[in-house]
Design an enzyme around this catalytic site. Structure first.
Site, short mmCIF file in Angstrom:
data_model
loop_
_atom_site.label_atom_id
_atom_site.label_comp_id
_atom_site.label_asym_id
_atom_site.label_seq_id
_atom_site.Cartn_x
_atom_site.Cartn_y
_atom_site.Cartn_z
N LEU A 43 0.82 -1.22 0.00
CA LEU A 43 0.00 0.00 0.00
C LEU A 43 0.85 1.27 0.00
CD1 LEU A 43 -2.76 -0.98 2.57
CD2 LEU A 43 -2.98 -0.83 0.08
N GLY A 45 2.97 2.66 -1.96
CA GLY A 45 2.98 3.50 -3.16
C GLY A 45 1.78 3.26 -4.05
N HIS A 46 0.77 2.59 -3.52
CA HIS A 46 -0.40 2.21 -4.35
C HIS A 46 -1.69 2.64 -3.68
CE1 HIS A 46 -3.08 -0.57 -6.65
NE2 HIS A 46 -2.16 -0.44 -7.57
N PHE A 47 -2.06 3.78 -3.57
CA PHE A 47 -1.58 5.03 -4.14
C PHE A 47 -1.46 6.01 -2.99
CE2 PHE A 47 -3.97 2.82 -7.44
CZ PHE A 47 -3.07 2.83 -8.49
N ILE A 52 -5.10 1.53 -2.15
CA ILE A 52 -5.96 0.47 -2.66
C ILE A 52 -5.12 -0.79 -2.79
CG2 ILE A 52 -7.35 -0.30 -4.64
CD1 ILE A 52 -7.85 2.68 -5.26
#
Length: 145
Positions: A43, A45-47, A52
């Protein structure tokens, strides 16, 4: 079964162990659960600002659940061999509890074929058909296939 019992048959360990508990229901399906804490590596770097759970991680959660249906899985390594008809319908977010329901549809030697779905709060997030090979480990711990 709880996380410690899961570790007896599934070789995954933190941070890639993506099951908090798993059981086999009266239909012979494996039902696994994992609560997304929000601090998982996937999580970060997503986002940023809108975390998510990535779709591939959701597929991994489904696949890990399937191994509970294989009584001979202890000491073996499950490796994906295929993903088919994958559909992403709703996001899986921090604080959500993912519930994966999986059935093994066929088995040929070391190859297993399964289908599963991941839901959260009653909403379908991901569904997929997949296959994997159960590779035995050699004495040095390496997989042989």
């Amino acid at each position: 079964m709880n996380r410690e019992q899961i570790k007896e048959f599934l070789p995954h360990r933190e941070p890639m162990l993506l099951l908090d508990e798993v059981e086999v229901n009266e239909k012979g399906e494996a039902v696994g659960r994992y609560t997304v804490r929000g601090d998982e590596f996937f999580l970060q770097g997503h986002f940023p600002g809108n975390p998510i759970v990535p779709g591939v991680i959701q597929c991994e959660m489904i696949a890990q659940t399937a191994v509970a249906l294989l009584p001979d899985s202890k000491g073996k390594t499950p490796l994906y061999t295929g993903l088919n008809n994958v559909k992403f319908k709703n996001p899986l977010l921090p604080g959500d509890t993912a519930e994966m329901t999986v059935s093994v549809t066929a088995r040929r030697g070391i190859f297993c074929f399964a289908k599963g779905a991941l839901r959260s709060g009653g909403k379908l997030c991901t569904s997929a058909e997949f296959s994997f090979a159960m590779l035995p480990k050699t004495e040095d711990g390496a997989e042989k296939g």
